[in-house]
Design a protein around this motif. Structure first.
Motif, PDB file in Angstrom:
ATOM      1  N   PRO A  84      -3.986  44.464 -26.685  1.00 33.19           N
ATOM      2  CA  PRO A  84      -2.981  44.953 -25.724  1.00 33.19           C
ATOM      3  C   PRO A  84      -1.857  43.960 -25.441  1.00 33.19           C
ATOM      4  O   PRO A  84      -1.123  44.117 -24.477  1.00 33.19           O
ATOM      5  N   HIS A  85      -1.687  42.961 -26.298  1.00 34.74           N
ATOM      6  CA  HIS A  85      -0.732  41.886 -26.033  1.00 34.74           C
ATOM      7  C   HIS A  85       0.674  42.401 -25.708  1.00 34.74           C
ATOM      8  O   HIS A  85       1.336  41.887 -24.806  1.00 34.74           O
ATOM      9  N   LEU A  86       1.120  43.424 -26.435  1.00 35.07           N
ATOM     10  CA  LEU A  86       2.488  43.914 -26.236  1.00 35.07           C
ATOM     11  C   LEU A  86       2.646  44.788 -24.996  1.00 35.07           C
ATOM     12  O   LEU A  86       3.755  45.208 -24.675  1.00 35.07           O
ATOM     13  N   SER A  87       1.551  45.057 -24.310  1.00 27.05           N
ATOM     14  CA  SER A  87       1.663  45.854 -23.082  1.00 27.05           C
ATOM     15  C   SER A  87       2.144  45.005 -21.912  1.00 27.05           C
ATOM     16  O   SER A  87       2.570  45.539 -20.888  1.00 27.05           O
ATOM     17  N   GLY A  88       2.076  43.682 -22.046  1.00 22.25           N
ATOM     18  CA  GLY A  88       2.530  42.790 -20.982  1.00 22.25           C
ATOM     19  C   GLY A  88       4.025  42.522 -21.057  1.00 22.25           C
ATOM     20  O   GLY A  88       4.636  42.663 -22.116  1.00 22.25           O
ATOM     21  N   PRO A  89       4.635  42.128 -19.944  1.00 27.66           N
ATOM     22  CA  PRO A  89       6.088  41.910 -19.903  1.00 27.66           C
ATOM     23  C   PRO A  89       6.566  40.764 -20.788  1.00 27.66           C
ATOM     24  O   PRO A  89       7.727  40.729 -21.191  1.00 27.66           O
ATOM     25  N   GLU A  90       5.674  39.827 -21.118  1.00 29.47           N
ATOM     26  CA  GLU A  90       6.058  38.679 -21.943  1.00 29.47           C
ATOM     27  C   GLU A  90       5.503  38.796 -23.361  1.00 29.47           C
ATOM     28  O   GLU A  90       5.497  37.802 -24.108  1.00 29.47           O
ATOM     29  N   GLY A  91       5.071  39.975 -23.737  1.00 30.99           N
ATOM     30  CA  GLY A  91       4.386  40.136 -25.012  1.00 30.99           C
ATOM     31  C   GLY A  91       5.189  39.765 -26.235  1.00 30.99           C
ATOM     32  O   GLY A  91       4.626  39.309 -27.244  1.00 30.99           O
ATOM     33  N   LEU A  92       6.508  39.936 -26.175  1.00 29.93           N
ATOM     34  CA  LEU A  92       7.334  39.659 -27.346  1.00 29.93           C
ATOM     35  C   LEU A  92       7.602  38.174 -27.554  1.00 29.93           C
ATOM     36  O   LEU A  92       7.921  37.744 -28.666  1.00 29.93           O
ATOM     37  N   TRP A  93       7.472  37.387 -26.506  1.00 24.79           N
ATOM     38  CA  TRP A  93       7.899  35.991 -26.582  1.00 24.79           C
ATOM     39  C   TRP A  93       7.078  35.168 -27.563  1.00 24.79           C
ATOM     40  O   TRP A  93       7.605  34.271 -28.228  1.00 24.79           O
ATOM     41  N   ASP A  94       5.800  35.437 -27.657  1.00 27.40           N
ATOM     42  CA  ASP A  94       4.954  34.639 -28.551  1.00 27.40           C
ATOM     43  C   ASP A  94       4.255  35.507 -29.593  1.00 27.40           C
ATOM     44  O   ASP A  94       3.156  35.189 -30.046  1.00 27.40           O
ATOM     45  N   LEU A  95       4.904  36.595 -29.990  1.00 25.06           N
ATOM     46  CA  LEU A  95       4.284  37.511 -30.941  1.00 25.06           C
ATOM     47  C   LEU A  95       4.002  36.815 -32.272  1.00 25.06           C
ATOM     48  O   LEU A  95       2.991  37.097 -32.927  1.00 25.06           O
ATOM     49  N   ASP A  96       4.871  35.917 -32.694  1.00 21.36           N
ATOM     50  CA  ASP A  96       4.650  35.206 -33.954  1.00 21.36           C
ATOM     51  C   ASP A  96       3.371  34.369 -33.901  1.00 21.36           C
ATOM     52  O   ASP A  96       2.637  34.287 -34.878  1.00 21.36           O
ATOM     53  N   GLU A  97       3.095  33.777 -32.744  1.00 21.33           N
ATOM     54  CA  GLU A  97       1.876  32.985 -32.604  1.00 21.33           C
ATOM     55  C   GLU A  97       0.628  33.868 -32.628  1.00 21.33           C
ATOM     56  O   GLU A  97      -0.417  33.473 -33.152  1.00 21.33           O
ATOM     57  N   VAL A  98       0.750  35.063 -32.070  1.00 21.93           N
ATOM     58  CA  VAL A  98      -0.360  36.011 -32.135  1.00 21.93           C
ATOM     59  C   VAL A  98      -0.654  36.378 -33.596  1.00 21.93           C
ATOM     60  O   VAL A  98      -1.816  36.397 -34.022  1.00 21.93           O
ATOM     61  N   PHE A  99       0.390  36.632 -34.368  1.00 13.04           N
ATOM     62  CA  PHE A  99       0.217  36.961 -35.782  1.00 13.04           C
ATOM     63  C   PHE A  99      -0.456  35.809 -36.528  1.00 13.04           C
ATOM     64  O   PHE A  99      -1.374  36.017 -37.326  1.00 13.04           O
ATOM     65  N   ARG A 100       0.021  34.588 -36.288  1.00 14.37           N
ATOM     66  CA  ARG A 100      -0.569  33.424 -36.958  1.00 14.37           C
ATOM     67  C   ARG A 100      -2.058  33.285 -36.620  1.00 14.37           C
ATOM     68  O   ARG A 100      -2.896  33.099 -37.505  1.00 14.37           O
ATOM     69  N   ALA A 123      11.850  49.520 -22.736  1.00 16.51           N
ATOM     70  CA  ALA A 123      12.089  48.757 -21.506  1.00 16.51           C
ATOM     71  C   ALA A 123      11.776  47.275 -21.665  1.00 16.51           C
ATOM     72  O   ALA A 123      12.276  46.447 -20.902  1.00 16.51           O
ATOM     73  N   GLN A 124      10.960  46.924 -22.661  1.00 14.73           N
ATOM     74  CA  GLN A 124      10.577  45.527 -22.850  1.00 14.73           C
ATOM     75  C   GLN A 124      11.419  44.823 -23.906  1.00 14.73           C
ATOM     76  O   GLN A 124      11.179  43.651 -24.208  1.00 14.73           O
ATOM     77  N   ALA A 125      12.389  45.522 -24.454  1.00  6.85           N
ATOM     78  CA  ALA A 125      13.162  44.971 -25.574  1.00  6.85           C
ATOM     79  C   ALA A 125      14.235  43.984 -25.141  1.00  6.85           C
ATOM     80  O   ALA A 125      14.839  43.312 -25.977  1.00  6.85           O
ATOM     81  N   GLY A 126      14.494  43.878 -23.832  1.00  9.60           N
ATOM     82  CA  GLY A 126      15.481  42.928 -23.346  1.00  9.60           C
ATOM     83  C   GLY A 126      16.891  43.502 -23.340  1.00  9.60           C
ATOM     84  O   GLY A 126      17.173  44.550 -23.927  1.00  9.60           O
ATOM     85  N   LYS A 127      17.787  42.810 -22.667  1.00  8.75           N
ATOM     86  CA  LYS A 127      19.179  43.244 -22.588  1.00  8.75           C
ATOM     87  C   LYS A 127      19.789  43.271 -23.972  1.00  8.75           C
ATOM     88  O   LYS A 127      19.714  42.294 -24.721  1.00  8.75           O
ATOM     89  N   GLU A 128      20.378  44.428 -24.322  1.00  9.28           N
ATOM     90  CA  GLU A 128      20.967  44.650 -25.643  1.00  9.28           C
ATOM     91  C   GLU A 128      19.959  44.338 -26.765  1.00  9.28           C
ATOM     92  O   GLU A 128      20.322  43.917 -27.854  1.00  9.28           O
ATOM     93  N   LEU A 129      18.668  44.511 -26.451  1.00  7.55           N
ATOM     94  CA  LEU A 129      17.558  44.330 -27.396  1.00  7.55           C
ATOM     95  C   LEU A 129      17.424  42.895 -27.889  1.00  7.55           C
ATOM     96  O   LEU A 129      16.784  42.632 -28.916  1.00  7.55           O
ATOM     97  N   LYS A 130      17.996  41.933 -27.177  1.00  4.37           N
ATOM     98  CA  LYS A 130      17.971  40.541 -27.656  1.00  4.37           C
ATOM     99  C   LYS A 130      16.552  39.991 -27.774  1.00  4.37           C
ATOM    100  O   LYS A 130      16.223  39.297 -28.750  1.00  4.37           O
ATOM    101  N   THR A 131      15.696  40.267 -26.792  1.00  6.19           N
ATOM    102  CA  THR A 131      14.321  39.756 -26.855  1.00  6.19           C
ATOM    103  C   THR A 131      13.608  40.297 -28.080  1.00  6.19           C
ATOM    104  O   THR A 131      12.915  39.564 -28.804  1.00  6.19           O
TER     105      THR A 131
END
Length: 300
Positions: A84-100, A123-131
């Motif tokens: 469920p990592h991506l269900s949290g508000p910060e899920g995208l920030w360390d997604l690469d580390e989750v994959f590793r 809603a979690q993609a960030g302003k202009e999808l930057k995140t």
């Protein structure tokens, strides 16, 4: 000039592929992901799903049950996992580390690699999808250095086309459902909006049996989902030639559909094929509906 990412089918994916799936229907998503995850099980790779909400693994992967997969058993054995990592508000920030971490864990557990599927809420993609954009960029080194291949899913009913195009460009290509059939003359593929089949190339006595098998399977699938008035859709936009025997197969299929209250819909019928059907009277067969040029839908 914008470059359209290469399209691969699921079966053409290989280790290191980081692919984009922009889906229009839930059926399309489920068919692509089912093939991807089941191919992984057959190939000795662990399957990992990161959904956009915290839901039980058995529920998140329940669509695999219709493909003969015993989901609960696969989860219990560790061959399929849901995080469920991506269900949290910060899920995208360390997604690469989750994959590793998960790729290394899969190898450590004796698997030959990791197949991972992700989906992110708008809603979690960030302003202009930057995140989301930055997160996708950070994934590339993971795919190039570890035994992992993945599909990033995007619901085109939620994201605008202008948003999806640059996101697709951050991947190695677009992924689509496996072909139903391919030979030197003919390709049969699934369509999802509307749901059905598409024929491209030429149909003659060397491949008409493949068309018959595909039509039979598709009509059976449609009937299993619809109590009354089942409609089988066939897209012929890219069909260049079809012999009389194959046309008779379409007539036979239409009559069979009509007998159970359904029909066979043909769209994109080339002019020379329409003329043959008109001369023979096959365009008036009960159960056969042909979409004419410029019309929104088929007519009887």
């Amino acid at each position: 000039m914008a470059v359209t990412p290469t399209l691969k089918t699921v079966g053409q994916m290989r280790q290191g592929d980081h692919m984009f799936l922009g889906y229009d229907t839930d059926e399309e998503r489920e068919i692509v992901l089912a093939a991807f995850l089941l191919d992984g099980l057959a190939s000795g790779q662990r399957g990992l799903l990161l959904p956009p909400a915290d839901i039980p693994g058995g529920v998140a992967l329940s669509f695999l049950e219709t493909h003969g997969c015993r989901v609960d058993e696969e989860i219990a054995a560790g061959r399929l996992c849901v995080d469920p990592h991506l269900s949290g508000p910060e899920g995208l920030w360390d997604l690469d580390e989750v994959f590793r971490r998960e790729a290394r864990r899969a190898v450590g557990d004796g698997y030959l690699g990791l197949r991972v599927c992700t989906e992110t809420l708008r809603a979690q993609a960030g302003k202009e999808l930057k995140t989301l954009h930055d997160s996708e960029l950070l994934l590339d080194p993971v795919f190039s250095s570890l035994p992992v291949l993945g599909i990033c899913q995007y619901d085109s009913r939620v994201f605008d086309a202008t948003e999806l195009a640059p996101l697709a460009g951050l991947h190695h290509g677009r992924v689509g459902a496996d072909e139903v059939w391919r030979d030197d003359l003919l390709t049969i593929t699934r369509t999802f909006a509307p749901s059905g089949l598409a024929l491209a190339g030429e149909v003659d006595d060397t491949n008409v049996t493949a068309v018959a098998r595909a039509l039979h399977a598709e009509t059976a699938r449609v009937r299993s989902r619809t109590a009354n008035g089942a409609c089988t859709h066939l897209d012929l936009h890219d069909l260049h030639f079809i012999d009389v025997g194959a046309l008779r197969l379409l007539v036979f299929t239409a009559l069979g559909q009509n007998a159970v209250g359904g029909n066979l819909e043909l769209s994109g019928v080339p002019g020379h094929i329409r003329r043959v059907m008109r001369v023979t009277g096959w365009d008036r067969v009960p159960g056969l509906r042909i979409e004419l040029p410029g019309q929104e839908g088929p007519v009887t």
